[in-house]
Design a protein around this motif. Structure first.
Motif, PDB file in Angstrom:
ATOM      1  N   ARG A 303       1.770  11.118  14.228  1.00  0.00           N
ATOM      2  CA  ARG A 303      -0.633  11.228  13.314  1.00  0.00           C
ATOM      3  C   ARG A 303      -0.351  12.384  12.346  1.00  0.00           C
ATOM      4  NH1 ARG A 303      -4.280   8.592  15.622  1.00  0.00           N
ATOM      5  NH2 ARG A 303      -5.504   9.798  15.326  1.00  0.00           N
ATOM      6  N   SER A 304      -0.668  12.179  10.729  1.00  0.00           N
ATOM      7  CA  SER A 304      -1.146  13.143  10.674  1.00  0.00           C
ATOM      8  C   SER A 304      -3.006  12.928   9.810  1.00  0.00           C
ATOM      9  CB  SER A 304      -0.609  12.456   9.369  1.00  0.00           C
ATOM     10  OG  SER A 304      -0.662  13.279   7.780  1.00  0.00           O
ATOM     11  N   HIS A 307      -4.347   9.399  11.720  1.00  0.00           N
ATOM     12  CA  HIS A 307      -4.622   8.892  10.382  1.00  0.00           C
ATOM     13  C   HIS A 307      -2.513   8.688  11.399  1.00  0.00           C
ATOM     14  CE1 HIS A 307      -6.467   7.764   7.372  1.00  0.00           C
ATOM     15  NE2 HIS A 307      -6.339   9.460   7.013  1.00  0.00           N
ATOM     16  N   ASP A 308      -2.294   7.454  11.988  1.00  0.00           N
ATOM     17  CA  ASP A 308      -0.985   6.729  12.894  1.00  0.00           C
ATOM     18  C   ASP A 308      -0.249   6.448  11.362  1.00  0.00           C
ATOM     19  OD1 ASP A 308      -2.025   7.325  15.889  1.00  0.00           O
ATOM     20  OD2 ASP A 308      -3.087   5.365  15.235  1.00  0.00           O
ATOM     21  N   ILE A 309       0.953   7.017  11.130  1.00  0.00           N
ATOM     22  CA  ILE A 309       1.748   7.438  11.023  1.00  0.00           C
ATOM     23  C   ILE A 309       3.132   6.731  11.777  1.00  0.00           C
ATOM     24  CG2 ILE A 309       3.888   7.995   9.532  1.00  0.00           C
ATOM     25  CD1 ILE A 309       2.374  10.051   9.073  1.00  0.00           C
ATOM     26  N   VAL A 323       1.445   3.215   6.901  1.00  0.00           N
ATOM     27  CA  VAL A 323       0.254   3.735   7.532  1.00  0.00           C
ATOM     28  C   VAL A 323      -0.659   3.100   7.618  1.00  0.00           C
ATOM     29  CG1 VAL A 323      -1.670   6.287   6.960  1.00  0.00           C
ATOM     30  CG2 VAL A 323       0.390   6.150   6.034  1.00  0.00           C
ATOM     31  N   ILE A 358      -0.359  11.319   1.485  1.00  0.00           N
ATOM     32  CA  ILE A 358      -1.593  11.164   2.229  1.00  0.00           C
ATOM     33  C   ILE A 358      -2.868  11.157   2.022  1.00  0.00           C
ATOM     34  CG2 ILE A 358      -2.700  10.832   4.881  1.00  0.00           C
ATOM     35  CD1 ILE A 358      -0.072  10.880   5.984  1.00  0.00           C
TER      36      ILE A 358
END
Length: 369
Positions: A303-304, A307-309, A323, A358
């Motif tokens: 996760r960032s 947001h899931d990567i 993403v 991102i």
């Protein structure tokens, strides 16, 4: 410096199968001089925001990227449109390069297609009957419990053939038998044990079950429908194409493969991956003991912020990031044989995503892009 939103040639747009945005894309080339540099920069930032990325943030990231000596190329696509293409050094963007262990994500795609076509029964199918000819003498009974899903998720339980065991494995006379003969370090379906030999077993399963080479399947099932080039890559002594390493794909073609996953397996109105395969592949079933990242069927996850990567990761920094919440696909290609041998610049690639790319997409979304 990158020119912001130079019009992309229609032929390239058709080949990539990506939607061209009005006004074009951001390409790596020298900018035309502006009468007023400050006005030009401001216009570029405003135009970029309306098309999905904040130009100032992207340019800041590209400045950092240019300072990474091992990084060769960066491509960024949003909503299916290529917004950034920059070759920093090394081969051209259409030249097939060694994507190292990002090959495991491609192998996972081939497995999903094989299941969808009935070549394989499913992820719960035992693999020992398919690999019967290569089972070691007096095989461990737990080999009969190994399934397709265990191989894809690195939960076979077999001892590693990567790391300090890699050389011994690839110099053995039979890679499949050698991998099957490794001592069990956990039960099948247990913890994640990263091992390229486990992925190679999956390549052997595909070969034996289909009666065709893994390369032939890749060309037929992915190359042709995606319009990408997948040249032959190394084989083991028995002719099984290396599973999980050394596949060749150009940066632009790797982006096209990533778009297939971003679009849930259907691209240009054609379903290529079985429905639901992307979600199943991205669902973490184990955790990397080194990075702490989740691992599904050939894909890592982290996760960032919110947001899931989901990302394919090849040694040296061959990266494909997706993403979904931002409709963002990013390719980063690096020196595949760094000296000294280390993943030392990998944190910098993740930092480019977290600190620059991102946020640029988030800012673009806030501006209506």
């Amino acid at each position: 410096m990158s020119r912001v939103f130079q019009t992309l040639a229609p032929a390239l747009t058709r080949r990539m199968g990506l939607a061209a945005v009005a006004g074009g894309v951001m390409l790596a080339c020298s900018p035309a001089p502006a009468a007023n540099p400050e006005d030009g920069a401001e216009a570029a930032r405003a135009q970029s925001a309306t098309r999905g990325l904040d130009a100032a943030m992207v340019e800041r990231g590209l400045v950092e990227a240019r300072g990474l000596d091992r990084l060769h190329a960066v491509i960024i696509a949003r909503h299916g449109a290529v917004l950034v293409e920059e070759r920093l050094r090394g081969p051209g963007l259409d030249t097939p390069v060694n994507i190292k262990s990002a090959s495991k994500s491609v192998l996972s795609a081939l497995t999903g297609i094989a299941i969808g076509r009935g070549v394989l029964e499913g992820v719960d199918q035992p693999v020992a009957p398919v690999l019967a000819a290569d089972l070691p003498v007096a095989p461990d009974p737990r080999l009969s419990d190994l399934t397709v899903g265990h191989l894809l998720s690195m939960r076979a339980g077999l001892g590693r053939t990567s790391g300090d065991q890699y050389g011994r494995w690839v110099t053995s006379p039979n890679w499949v038998r050698h991998a099957l003969a490794r001592p069990f370090e956990d039960e099948p379906g247990g913890r994640m044990i990263y091992s390229t030999g486990t992925s190679h077993l999956m390549s052997a399963v595909l070969t034996r079950a289909s009666g065709r080479s893994t390369h032939a399947l890749a060309v037929d099932w992915l190359g042709e429908p995606l319009g990408i080039r997948i040249p032959p890559w190394p084989q083991d002594p028995q002719g099984v194409y290396f599973g999980g390493n050394d596949m060749l794909m150009s940066p632009r073609d790797l982006l096209r493969f990533g778009e297939l996953y971003r679009l849930d397996g259907e691209i240009d109105g054609r379903r290529i991956l079985p429905e639901g395969w992307v979600e199943e592949s991205w669902r973490s079933r184990g955790v990397s003991p080194w990075s702490g990242n989740g691992y599904g069927y050939g894909w890592f996850a982290r996760r960032s912020g919110v947001h899931d990567i989901h990302f394919a990761w090849g040694y040296g920094g061959q990266m494909l990031f997706i993403v979904p919440s931002l409709d963002l696909t990013v390719v980063m290609i690096s020196d595949p044989n760094p000296h000294p041998r280390a993943e030392s610049h990998l944190p910098a690639l993740h930092a480019l995503m977290d600190r620059d790319i991102i946020p640029a997409a988030v800012r673009g979304a806030e501006a209506g892009g």
